[in-house]
Design a protein around this motif. Structure first.
Motif, short mmCIF file in Angstrom:
data_model
loop_
_atom_site.label_atom_id
_atom_site.label_comp_id
_atom_site.label_asym_id
_atom_site.label_seq_id
_atom_site.Cartn_x
_atom_site.Cartn_y
_atom_site.Cartn_z
N GLY A 1 35.47 35.25 46.08
CA GLY A 1 36.79 35.50 45.60
C GLY A 1 37.73 34.78 46.46
N THR A 2 38.87 35.39 46.54
CA THR A 2 39.91 34.59 47.20
C THR A 2 40.60 35.74 48.27
OG1 THR A 2 40.26 33.22 45.48
CG2 THR A 2 42.14 33.35 47.03
N GLY A 3 40.74 35.42 49.29
CA GLY A 3 41.68 36.12 50.19
C GLY A 3 42.64 35.08 50.92
N PHE A 4 43.36 35.95 51.83
CA PHE A 4 44.46 35.16 52.41
C PHE A 4 45.12 35.80 53.72
CE2 PHE A 4 46.73 37.90 49.52
CZ PHE A 4 47.91 38.55 50.12
N THR B 1 44.04 36.68 62.43
CA THR B 1 42.49 37.23 62.34
C THR B 1 42.21 37.93 61.08
OG1 THR B 1 42.81 39.10 64.01
CG2 THR B 1 42.13 36.97 64.86
N ASP B 2 43.32 38.56 60.25
CA ASP B 2 43.06 39.48 59.40
C ASP B 2 43.54 39.00 58.05
OD1 ASP B 2 42.37 41.34 61.40
OD2 ASP B 2 44.32 42.07 61.44
N LEU B 3 42.54 39.51 56.97
CA LEU B 3 42.92 38.87 55.62
C LEU B 3 43.02 39.96 54.60
CD1 LEU B 3 40.19 37.03 57.09
CD2 LEU B 3 40.69 35.69 54.87
N VAL B 4 43.54 39.59 53.62
CA VAL B 4 43.59 40.70 52.37
C VAL B 4 42.95 39.93 51.18
CG1 VAL B 4 45.06 41.16 50.53
CG2 VAL B 4 45.79 41.85 53.08
N THR B 5 42.22 40.95 50.34
CA THR B 5 41.50 40.45 49.26
C THR B 5 41.34 41.72 48.23
OG1 THR B 5 39.66 39.34 48.22
CG2 THR B 5 39.28 41.02 49.96
N ALA B 6 40.77 41.70 47.01
CA ALA B 6 40.60 42.67 46.06
C ALA B 6 39.32 43.45 46.54
CB ALA B 6 40.38 42.18 44.78
N ALA B 7 39.41 44.73 46.37
CA ALA B 7 38.29 45.72 46.78
C ALA B 7 37.00 45.15 46.17
CB ALA B 7 38.74 46.84 46.54
N HIS B 8 37.20 44.76 44.59
CA HIS B 8 36.02 44.41 43.96
C HIS B 8 35.31 43.18 44.46
CE1 HIS B 8 38.86 42.21 41.48
NE2 HIS B 8 37.78 41.60 41.16
N GLY C 1 37.21 34.36 40.31
CA GLY C 1 37.10 34.09 41.58
C GLY C 1 38.65 33.85 42.15
N ASN C 2 39.77 34.16 41.11
CA ASN C 2 41.27 34.33 41.60
C ASN C 2 41.45 35.52 42.13
OD1 ASN C 2 42.20 32.12 39.01
ND2 ASN C 2 43.43 32.70 41.26
N SER C 3 40.47 36.63 41.94
CA SER C 3 40.76 37.93 42.62
C SER C 3 41.05 37.89 44.07
CB SER C 3 39.49 38.86 42.36
OG SER C 3 39.39 39.16 41.10
N GLY C 4 41.95 38.56 44.64
CA GLY C 4 42.31 38.57 45.92
C GLY C 4 43.32 37.69 46.30
N GLY C 5 43.59 36.89 45.40
CA GLY C 5 44.52 35.72 45.78
C GLY C 5 45.74 36.08 45.72
N PRO C 6 46.62 35.46 46.46
CA PRO C 6 48.24 35.73 46.84
C PRO C 6 48.99 35.43 45.43
CG PRO C 6 47.92 33.92 47.90
CD PRO C 6 46.45 34.24 47.42
N VAL D 1 49.12 40.90 45.00
CA VAL D 1 47.59 40.38 45.20
C VAL D 1 47.23 40.44 43.71
CG1 VAL D 1 45.45 40.75 46.37
CG2 VAL D 1 47.67 41.28 47.53
N VAL D 2 46.66 39.25 43.36
CA VAL D 2 45.86 39.24 42.02
C VAL D 2 44.83 40.03 42.04
CG1 VAL D 2 44.76 37.72 40.36
CG2 VAL D 2 46.82 36.81 41.61
N VAL D 3 44.50 41.05 40.84
CA VAL D 3 43.32 41.73 40.91
C VAL D 3 42.77 41.94 39.52
CG1 VAL D 3 44.05 43.32 42.80
CG2 VAL D 3 44.98 43.71 40.63
#
Length: 500
Positions: free
Chosen positions: A301-304, A309-316, A414-419, A430-432
């Motif tokens: 998936g994607t994160g940002f 040190t910390d990132l955000v993404t989608a839970a799934h 694969g876009n999930s969790g991207g900004p 956040v794209v979910v």
């Protein structure tokens, strides 16, 4: 008399109807505290205290002060002064994240017969400021401190005197002196808040003293408002109450497993069989049985980055993963996860020189041009980071919830969790997820065009704040995306690999 009975019966029938599953249609009606139970009203007061809109007792007695606090909240966040039931969702979501993350529970002592809410994971014992007659606790950042002391009247008054005399110039301390109870609160220099309460128990005083920075003001209001004589009730929302039926009318679908087969269709948005359905913007399927640091690669998936040190993404994206890593194999760990919001916060050992600012992001605007960044079909196409343009086409999900915005920006597995970023490079969501194309075709006979969804920045900020994740200002300056995406943004967006 007959009119009173009829009104009472109407309220009972309405409440029963809500509990029976007819609550969705009432979400848009004006808030009426009379439909709530005492524990539910207490939870709303606690949530308003945490949001810094309510300073009062968490007693469930809904009066003018509680109503004005709710109106302040909706005016600040939703630009409306007439709250509706649906307006409570973000408020209660943020409080629930805080309750679980900081582990708030009701502390009660048989000796004192006094109870109060205590954040067990936030405060640790502070031996340095404890003594034979006092116990102290402090947060890891040293900006939230609690002292419980026992002594005579002179000992108790010394705490109140300190709070009163050290009030910041130009401010007026609050003080209430009643038989058996003294309360003092003040704002001190440097943005420090002070709250002191002393209760007479037998022939000694029990004093609860709080000192905190402005960033913990909501927690101070929550703790101080919960102090009461007798055993206090829990701070969890009753699962069979009106609010639970209104805000969460159906069980949450289980987060999709990250497998090679297509994700099963999600639950309908509405209650009819011809309602559209959504599917998560699934993690990409790997093209080979590659093995990673801790198992077999099963998806991505994607994160940002939101700090170094910390990132955000989608839970799934992280659901069902035995381990997680970045592209270079650096391991990642889950700090916090909210399956209903579909958000997760991760941390890792690799530091990033750039990150995306979210705390200062503007509110998403209808029709605003936005861009989704992500790594779709990473294992199949290997194109790297992609960018797709679109607009914010609705400021809520198709069920009316404010924890989603609809976007016309194309997204793929694969876009999930991207900004989702605006024209200045600020994060607005956040794209979910996206509408399930096949289910829409079955129910309407037509294929949807670019009906995708993102969690807006307000619930994201509440989730991160409740999880204790810091999100400083962006390390980049506002930009013009019309000239292309600069490296300081693309470097902050990374693929997340899931291993089983």
């Amino acid at each position: 008399m007959q009119l009173r009975v009829m009104v009472w019966l109407c309220l009972v029938m309405l409440t029963f109807g809500l509990r029976a599953g007819y609550a969705q249609g009432v979400q848009q009606t004006e808030f009426d505290a009379r439909l709530l139970s005492l524990p539910e009203k207490r939870i709303v007061q606690a949530a308003l205290a945490f949001s810094e809109d309510y300073n009062g007792l968490l007693d469930g007695a809904w009066g003018k002060g509680s109503q004005r606090a709710l109106e302040r909240y909706t005016l600040r966040h939703l630009n409306t002064v007439k709250p509706i039931f649906a307006d409570l969702q973000d408020l209660l979501d943020a409080f629930e994240v805080e309750r679980q993350t900081s582990s708030w529970w009701i502390s009660y002592s048989d000796k004192t017969a006094i109870s109060f809410a205590f954040p067990e994971k936030l405060l640790s014992p502070d031996p340095k400021h404890s003594s034979e007659i006092s116990s102290a606790w402090s947060s890891a950042d040293g900006r939230f401190n609690l002292v419980i002391a026992y002594g005579g009247q002179a000992d108790a008054l010394s705490y109140h005197r300190y709070s009163y005399q050290h009030a910041r110039a130009g401010t007026e301390p609050y003080q209430s002196i009643k038989p058996g109870r003294i309360v003092t609160s003040s704002e001190m220099p440097g943005g420090v808040f002070s709250y002191v309460r002393s209760d007479l128990i037998g022939d000694i005083y029990m004093t609860i003293s709080l000192l905190s920075g402005a960033e913990h003001a909501g927690r101070v209001a929550l703790l101080s408002g919960s102090i009461q004589r007798g055993r206090g009730s829990d701070l969890t929302l009753p699962p069979d109450g009106v609010l639970a039926a209104l805000l969460w009318p159906a069980p949450d679908p289980a987060p999709p497993a990250i497998v090679k087969s297509p994700a099963p269709p999600a639950q309908p948005f509405g209650g009819t069989t011809d309602s559209p359905k959504i599917s998560t913007a699934e993690p990409d399927e790997p093209s080979t049985e590659a093995t990673g640091p801790s198992g077999t690669l099963s998806g991505s998936g994607t994160g940002f980055y939101i700090n170094n040190t910390d990132l955000v993404t989608a839970a799934h994206v992280v659901a069902g993963c035995g381990s997680l890593s970045l592209a270079d194999g650096s391991p990642l760990q889950v700090l916090a996860k909210d399956d209903r919001l579909d958000l997760a916060a991760l941390t890792g050992t690799r530091r990033s020189a750039v990150w995306l600012g979210i705390g200062d992001s503007v509110t998403p605007k209808l029709g605003e041009t936005v861009m989704a960044l992500g790594y779709p079909y990473l294992g199949s196409l290997g194109q790297g980071l992609t960018a797709t343009n679109g607009n914010i086409s609705a400021l809520q999900g198709v069920d009316g919830g404010k924890d989603r915005i609809m976007i016309s920006t194309p997204v793929q597995p694969g876009n999930s969790g991207g900004p989702l970023i605006n024209a200045a490079g600020g994060v607005v969501g956040v794209v979910v997820s996206r509408v399930d194309d096949l289910e829409m075709l079955k129910s309407t006979g037509t294929l949807p065009q670019n009906m995708n969804f993102a969690v807006p920045v307000q619930p994201l900020n509440a989730f991160l704040s409740g999880a204790g994740v810091m999100f400083p200002r962006s390390s980049t300056e506002p930009i013009d995306l019309g000239a292309g995406i600069p490296d300081q943004i693309t470097a902050a967006v990374v693929p997340i690999y899931c291993y089983q």
